[in-house]
Design an enzyme around this catalytic site. Structure first.
Site, short mmCIF file in Angstrom:
data_model
loop_
_atom_site.label_atom_id
_atom_site.label_comp_id
_atom_site.label_asym_id
_atom_site.label_seq_id
_atom_site.Cartn_x
_atom_site.Cartn_y
_atom_site.Cartn_z
N PHE A 1 0.52 -1.73 -0.11
CA PHE A 1 -0.24 0.03 -0.18
C PHE A 1 0.79 1.47 -0.67
O PHE A 1 0.97 2.40 0.72
CB PHE A 1 -0.70 -0.02 1.49
CG PHE A 1 -1.68 -1.50 1.40
CD1 PHE A 1 -2.58 -2.14 0.66
CD2 PHE A 1 -1.24 -2.09 2.74
CE1 PHE A 1 -3.32 -3.39 0.70
CE2 PHE A 1 -1.95 -3.46 2.35
CZ PHE A 1 -2.73 -3.57 1.90
N ARG B 1 -9.93 -0.55 -19.38
CA ARG B 1 -10.09 -1.42 -19.89
C ARG B 1 -10.27 -2.48 -18.80
O ARG B 1 -9.10 -2.40 -17.76
CB ARG B 1 -9.48 -2.33 -21.36
CG ARG B 1 -9.75 -3.85 -21.28
CD ARG B 1 -8.69 -4.18 -22.32
NE ARG B 1 -8.43 -5.29 -22.04
CZ ARG B 1 -7.29 -6.52 -22.96
NH1 ARG B 1 -6.42 -5.54 -23.07
NH2 ARG B 1 -7.41 -7.46 -22.78
N ASN C 1 -9.10 -8.07 -15.68
CA ASN C 1 -10.22 -8.85 -14.43
C ASN C 1 -10.56 -8.54 -14.12
O ASN C 1 -10.46 -7.43 -13.29
CB ASN C 1 -8.54 -10.34 -14.20
CG ASN C 1 -9.15 -11.52 -13.40
OD1 ASN C 1 -9.65 -11.66 -12.76
ND2 ASN C 1 -8.85 -12.92 -13.65
N THR D 1 -10.12 -9.82 -10.10
CA THR D 1 -8.71 -8.60 -9.26
C THR D 1 -9.78 -7.21 -9.41
O THR D 1 -9.37 -7.01 -7.71
CB THR D 1 -7.64 -9.28 -9.84
OG1 THR D 1 -7.46 -8.84 -11.60
CG2 THR D 1 -7.04 -10.79 -9.57
N GLN E 1 -10.06 -4.94 -5.52
CA GLN E 1 -9.13 -3.79 -5.61
C GLN E 1 -10.26 -2.56 -5.21
O GLN E 1 -9.43 -2.02 -4.35
CB GLN E 1 -8.66 -3.40 -6.74
CG GLN E 1 -7.13 -4.46 -7.25
CD GLN E 1 -5.66 -3.46 -6.08
OE1 GLN E 1 -5.97 -4.11 -5.38
NE2 GLN E 1 -5.16 -3.28 -7.02
N LYS F 1 -6.78 2.22 -17.40
CA LYS F 1 -6.22 2.98 -16.64
C LYS F 1 -5.73 3.28 -15.06
O LYS F 1 -5.67 3.99 -14.05
CB LYS F 1 -7.93 3.99 -16.44
CG LYS F 1 -7.98 4.69 -17.35
CD LYS F 1 -9.19 5.71 -17.66
CE LYS F 1 -9.64 6.25 -18.51
NZ LYS F 1 -10.43 7.09 -19.13
N VAL G 1 -6.93 0.34 -10.71
CA VAL G 1 -7.87 0.78 -10.39
C VAL G 1 -7.52 0.56 -8.62
O VAL G 1 -8.15 0.65 -8.18
CB VAL G 1 -8.43 -0.81 -10.13
CG1 VAL G 1 -10.16 -0.72 -11.58
CG2 VAL G 1 -8.45 -2.18 -10.51
N GLY G 2 -5.96 0.23 -8.44
CA GLY G 2 -5.39 -0.57 -7.43
C GLY G 2 -5.49 1.08 -5.65
O GLY G 2 -5.69 0.79 -5.37
N GLU G 3 -5.80 2.64 -6.65
CA GLU G 3 -6.00 3.54 -5.54
C GLU G 3 -7.36 4.14 -5.48
O GLU G 3 -7.53 4.58 -4.01
CB GLU G 3 -5.11 4.61 -5.86
CG GLU G 3 -4.38 4.57 -6.30
CD GLU G 3 -2.65 4.55 -5.06
OE1 GLU G 3 -2.87 4.91 -4.76
OE2 GLU G 3 -1.10 3.67 -5.48
#
Length: 742
Positions: free
Chosen positions: A253, A629, A632, A635, A639, A702, A704-706
């Protein structure tokens, strides 16, 4: 209260005519079996022969100098092998360059470099012994005499703290003062967020082993090449002599993104003893051996016409940093570009205090800055007697207002409309305090989520065998976000093989270098490199993806291997060289010359507040996100929901509590540092809004983690106001805040 639940869906995929590819299916995680069976090996799990154990001794004062060490009692403990202090290690390790040049993010002064103390918890000695328990006991017997320099500047609000305006982050458009003065509707409010720590389940660990003049480091890392090159500089050896391995990371993180002070010390200890050395920092030490989310303060002023159109916007932020390093996230670069407005001011200030240097924590600047802006917008909606969604709609724009650049794609209102429908926003009673369920006051709130789209230079190697099996490799990182799965799926799609026939290697500096695993940039950076390598294989075979396996089987070759480097949009041609020196940095967002690119979303929450006890609960949360896009869906769902839960924690639970007398953390453990648990999380729905954007990168990703954490705290703040008519502007929101608020 509803039973805990988590749901997701991909909105609009079929209606948009988008056929699901091999990548867009919700395939199981590549590494799931290893993780659930315990066979996945994290850096501290690696069993090295004759390993010695290290324990950190840290400062017990916030500022001053060490006058003397008495190591007699510590050395007398049977099994003690060595003790490192500034008096015993000489002029090693060396000073290192700044962040993004193979160096530190946090605390750039030399580890054990002098008798100077800059903050409580600073490493001042390392004990190495035959066992962890012996090393810990000996460390506790070290007697340190200090010369303190009170009082410390403990917090961002301390009178002793020094404020430094960061002029390069300034934004000025139009004439804010004049526009604000004549605006018929105004908001002028201040907000604050506390220090917060990532607290990943995996502690901060380092194992080092020398084989001749070759050093192997096992350390959880988001950027193994930064660690390799920074460590080489510290130890004054060639980078080729260092290998860093980090195939699994148990949560990061941002906390494991860059070189920290411990690595060189453990490498030196291993070289001195001529045997492997292992350090696992304690949970308490984890609060100071790496970065954290800094305290922030915000002043937001909004001016608007009666129709809701913004005419003036000013966002000024203050961020805590250390005296050694000026680090600030400065997300006014996004908050000033989010909505149409002709007169804008953005300012960022760094406030130096006697603390360790803060760093990246999931959505580093966007989370606190969004809390301030999106809460202020909600306050404006009530001043205008206007639905907060409609306020955002009238200020929606496809051209950012600071530089006049177009967004590559902007699906903000599609996200609001989708999430509002799923949430049932049309049934909202507008008047604060009007919605109730027995003894519970019910409030609904919403806010915008945003995160800039970054990508960095990366490289990948792909090998196709005659039996149709594929191997893909790159020195990226599996933090739990699904990097293994993404790499396998992209290669499988590009070569037209089942994903089960793909194996993946990552997290090793012997592999092709990749960008830091941060800033939601991994997939956007690495997927294009994998696509390029696969494309080269198809070119050699002269076939399309669907015919690769058949062509390979009849080619007479045992295998084909291709290597590819890809340069992220906007980076200069010679930046590829930096990829091979630990300087692969994400780029994009608002820093491109011809466009702005970001992921956008809408957060909706329902809070319930007990009328008598003031207990605050988030009963429901719905988020809709447009992030290009989706490689998956499974996953990505993890997130997004994980980020939304982080947002609930940031709003209602998390705060690193300080003893201002010595700038130490009072709750540096998982017993006292409050985190959301299962009982705090009820219905959460994450919706993926279909969006195609081929301008951001070759993969159309683009990231998506944050974004999942951004906007949640503001939505909760806005829902609390809707439930109670009391406006809370300081995170976290606790029972006592509602009792005190008039």
């Amino acid at each position: 209260m509803a039973e805990p639940a988590s749901t997701w869906r991909q909105e609009g995929m079929q209606s948009a005519g988008m056929e699901k590819t091999n990548s867009e299916r919700a395939s199981p995680r590549y590494e799931s079996r290893e993780k659930v069976t315990g066979t996945a090996r994290y850096p501290a799990d690696m069993r090295l022969p004759r390993v010695a154990h290290a324990y950190l001794c840290t400062s017990r004062i916030p500022r001053g100098t060490i006058q003397a060490f008495d190591l007699t009692a510590a050395k007398a403990v049977p099994g003690v092998l060595d003790i490192l202090t500034h008096e015993t290690i000489g002029d090693q390790p060396r000073q290192v360059p700044a962040i993004y040049q193979g160096g530190y993010l946090s605390d750039s002064f030399r580890p054990l470099g002098s008798a100077e103390i800059a903050y409580w918890g600073q490493p001042i000695a390392v004990v190495i012994a035959e066992t962890y328990e012996i090393a810990r006991e000996a460390a506790r017997r070290i007697d340190v005499t200090y010369a303190s320099q009170p009082p410390p500047a403990a917090t961002i609000d301390s009178a002793e703290a020094a404020t430094q305006p960061l002029a390069p982050m300034d934004i000025d458009v139009g004439d804010f003062d004049a526009a604000y003065a004549r605006a018929p509707v105004k908001i002028d409010a201040r907000y604050s967020t506390p220090a917060q720590h990532q607290n990943p389940m995996e502690l901060f660990a380092t194992q080092c082993v020398w084989e001749g003049d070759q050093l192997t480091v096992h350390e959880p890392s988001q950027y193994v090449n930064n660690l390799k090159f920074g460590l080489a500089e510290q130890l004054n050896i060639a980078p080729e002599r260092i290998r860093v391995i980090s195939t699994y990371v148990g949560g990061a993180f941002g906390a494991k993104g860059f070189l920290t002070q411990r690595s060189a010390l453990i490498a030196m200890a291993a070289r001195r003893l001529e045997r492997p050395v292992k350090l696992v920092a304690t949970r308490e030490q984890g609060f100071t051996v790496s970065g954290y989310r800094a305290e922030t303060r915000h002043h937001v002023q909004l001016g608007a016409n009666r129709d809701g159109r913004l005419t003036a916007l000013k966002h000024e932020g203050w961020e805590l940093t250390s005296r050694a390093d000026t680090v600030a996230m400065g997300a006014v670069s996004m908050t000033t570009r989010l909505y149409a407005c002709p007169n804008i001011v953005g300012r960022v200030n760094a406030v130096s205090a006697d603390r360790s240097t803060p760093g990246f924590m999931r959505a580093p600047g966007e989370m606190p800055y969004a809390f301030a802006l999106e809460t202020a917008l909600d306050e404006l909606s009530y001043e205008l007697d206007m639905d907060p969604i409609e306020l955002r709609r009238v200020n929606d724009t496809r051209t950012e207002p600071v530089g006049g650049l177009p967004y590559t794609s902007r699906s903000l209102m599609q996200c609001f409309d989708t999430a509002a429908a799923a949430f049932g926003w049309k049934d909202r009673t507008k008047q604060p305090g009007a919605m109730r369920n027995d003894d519970w006051l019910v409030g609904w709130g919403c806010a915008t989520a945003f995160y800039p789209t970054y990508a960095g230079n990366s490289a990948a190697r792909v090998r196709l065998s005659s039996d149709g099996r594929v191997h893909v490799s790159s020195a990226t990182h599996e933090l739990g976000q699904g990097a293994y799965t993404m790499m396998a799926q992209v290669a499988a799609e590009e070569l037209g093989v089942p994903v089960e026939q793909v194996t993946v290697s990552l997290g090793d500096t012997d592999l092709p270098p990749a960008v830091v695993a941060g800033g939601s940039s991994t997939t956007a950076s690495l997927a294009p490199a994998i696509m390029a390598a696969c494309g080269a294989i198809r070119t050699r075979l002269g076939v399309t993806p669907g015919a690769v396996s058949a062509a390979m089987a009849t080619s007479g070759m045992g295998s084909i291997e291709e290597f590819a480097e890809t340069r992220a949009p906007g980076l200069p041609a010679d930046s590829i060289k930096g990829l091979y020196r630990g300087m692969a940095t994400p780029f994009g967002g608002v820093h491109l010359a011809d466009r702005v690119q970001c992921a956008l979303g809408a957060q909706f929450v329902e809070v319930r507040i007990h009328a008598r006890t003031h207990e605050i609960r988030v009963a429901r949360a719905v988020g809709a996100f447009a992030a290009g896009r989706i490689i998956n869906a499974r996953t990505v769902h993890g997130q997004l929901v994980g980020g939304m839960i982080w947002g609930i924690g940031s709003a209602l639970h998390e705060q690193s509590e300080l003893d201002e007398r010595n700038a130490s953390y009072l709750n540096a453990n998982l017993a006292d540092y409050l985190l959301p648990v299962n009982a705090d999380i009820h219905d959460i729905e994450a919706i993926m809004v279909a969006e195609e954007d081929r301008l951001v990168n070759a993969a159309g990703v683009k990231g998506v983690g944050e974004i999942g954490v951004v906007g949640v705290a503001a939505a909760i703040s806005n829902a609390i106001y809707h439930a109670t008519g009391k406006r809370l502007r300081d995170l976290p929101f606790r029972i006592e805040n509602l009792m005190e608020q008039k």
